[in-house]
Design an enzyme around this catalytic site. Sequence first.
Site, PDB file in Angstrom:
ATOM      1  N   GLU A 155      -5.765  -4.499  10.880  1.00  0.00           N
ATOM      2  CA  GLU A 155      -4.752  -3.281  10.997  1.00  0.00           C
ATOM      3  C   GLU A 155      -4.820  -2.476  12.120  1.00  0.00           C
ATOM      4  OE1 GLU A 155      -2.417  -2.485   7.326  1.00  0.00           O
ATOM      5  OE2 GLU A 155      -4.375  -1.317   7.413  1.00  0.00           O
ATOM      6  N   GLY A 166       2.442   2.377  10.840  1.00  0.00           N
ATOM      7  CA  GLY A 166       3.508   3.494  10.740  1.00  0.00           C
ATOM      8  C   GLY A 166       4.171   3.722  11.728  1.00  0.00           C
ATOM      9  N   GLY A 191       2.589  -0.798   4.387  1.00  0.00           N
ATOM     10  CA  GLY A 191       2.735   0.467   3.588  1.00  0.00           C
ATOM     11  C   GLY A 191       4.197   0.913   3.571  1.00  0.00           C
ATOM     12  N   GLY A 192       4.799   1.755   4.688  1.00  0.00           N
ATOM     13  CA  GLY A 192       6.245   2.329   4.554  1.00  0.00           C
ATOM     14  C   GLY A 192       7.065   1.469   3.994  1.00  0.00           C
ATOM     15  N   HIS A 246      -9.446   1.422   4.877  1.00  0.00           N
ATOM     16  CA  HIS A 246      -8.469   1.618   5.549  1.00  0.00           C
ATOM     17  C   HIS A 246      -8.774   2.502   6.698  1.00  0.00           C
ATOM     18  CE1 HIS A 246      -4.473   2.692   6.455  1.00  0.00           C
ATOM     19  NE2 HIS A 246      -3.786   1.640   5.985  1.00  0.00           N
ATOM     20  N   SER A 295       3.234  -1.922  10.549  1.00  0.00           N
ATOM     21  CA  SER A 295       4.587  -1.977  10.776  1.00  0.00           C
ATOM     22  C   SER A 295       5.352  -3.169  10.519  1.00  0.00           C
ATOM     23  CB  SER A 295       5.002  -1.684  12.027  1.00  0.00           C
ATOM     24  OG  SER A 295       4.766  -0.309  12.271  1.00  0.00           O
ATOM     25  N   ASN A 308       0.894  -1.198   0.012  1.00  0.00           N
ATOM     26  CA  ASN A 308       0.138  -0.037   0.096  1.00  0.00           C
ATOM     27  C   ASN A 308       0.797   1.365  -0.159  1.00  0.00           C
ATOM     28  OD1 ASN A 308      -1.906   1.947   0.520  1.00  0.00           O
ATOM     29  ND2 ASN A 308      -2.582   1.436   2.559  1.00  0.00           N
ATOM     30  N   TRP A 309       1.008   2.049  -1.163  1.00  0.00           N
ATOM     31  CA  TRP A 309       1.942   2.966  -1.261  1.00  0.00           C
ATOM     32  C   TRP A 309       1.303   4.377  -0.897  1.00  0.00           C
ATOM     33  CZ3 TRP A 309       3.587   0.986  -6.787  1.00  0.00           C
ATOM     34  CH2 TRP A 309       4.537  -0.057  -6.546  1.00  0.00           C
ATOM     35  N   LYS A 310       0.226   4.067  -0.628  1.00  0.00           N
ATOM     36  CA  LYS A 310      -0.597   5.429   0.182  1.00  0.00           C
ATOM     37  C   LYS A 310      -0.260   6.668  -0.790  1.00  0.00           C
ATOM     38  CE  LYS A 310      -0.206   3.585   4.408  1.00  0.00           C
ATOM     39  NZ  LYS A 310      -0.271   3.954   6.172  1.00  0.00           N
TER      40      LYS A 310
HETATM   41  P1  PGA Z   1       2.737   0.498   7.736  1.00  0.00           P
HETATM   42  O1  PGA Z   1       1.196   0.800   6.968  1.00  0.00           O
HETATM   43  O2  PGA Z   1       3.191  -0.745   7.176  1.00  0.00           O
HETATM   44  O3  PGA Z   1       3.398   1.543   7.283  1.00  0.00           O
HETATM   45  O4  PGA Z   1       2.530   0.274   8.991  1.00  0.00           O
HETATM   46  C1  PGA Z   1       0.389  -0.279   6.823  1.00  0.00           C
HETATM   47  C2  PGA Z   1      -0.932   0.160   6.592  1.00  0.00           C
HETATM   48  O5  PGA Z   1      -1.342   1.424   6.835  1.00  0.00           O
HETATM   49  O6  PGA Z   1      -1.538  -0.279   5.467  1.00  0.00           O
END
Ligand code: PGA
Length: 218
Positions: free
Chosen positions: A143, A149, A200-201, A94, A179, A7-9
């Site tokens: 999540e 994050g 994500g990150g 999300h 994370s 998920n590159w947001k």
């Molecule tokens: P993260 O984000 O891996 O940066 O914690 C996950 C998400 O929000 O989908």
Amino acid sequence: MKYIVANWKAHFNTTEMHNWLHTFSGLPLNKCGQNVEIILCPPLPFLSLVSDALYDPMIKVGVQNVSHFEQGTHTGEVTADMLDGVVDYAIIGHSERRLEYHETNEMIEKKCESALNAHIQPILCIRGKDDVIFEHVHFVAYEPIEAIGSGNNMSIEEVIAVKKTLNLSPDQNFIYGGSVKAENASEYLLSDEIDGVLVGGSTLDPHELFAIALSART
Ligand code: PGA
């Protein structure tokens, strides 16, 4: 099958996206084995760039949201049926969208229905057992907000304990997000209780995503 959802947001500009794809397509994805599917969820403007650049059966493309409206007078919206044949998956519900755009369970249910009608698999994100899980959804991503994050991923034991409270049906895949990185991904991906990770990150670095995918090898 183990699912790795990237998920590159709202990250990347065109140059950065090109660079990411260039690096990722040079990595030996065949080393990840047969039981891994990587679902790349770029920002909308980069959808075709991503689909065109990565032709590999283990890579699928998804969106990060669909509209809860059908086609009509809704400026700025992208409806699920516009994405029919374009993507295979849609992240829906999300916690960032629930918070920033006040998405309710009712809206999220409409998004899931529209996606399914458009042959798109919703990846329904929930924050815990109080968020509604709709019965036709085959991918449920748990999540916990405090893990997103923050660098504080939830332990596998705690994740499994939450899963047990959700009463998922046997055809619902259970995914963990929050994370996840190369360093901890195998904890989740090697567990029989967990069908994948939503990341994500860490996935902003193509090497890190590749390392996560490698850790799903059995
Ligand atoms: P993260 O984000 O891996 O940066 O914690 C996950 C998400 O929000 O989908």
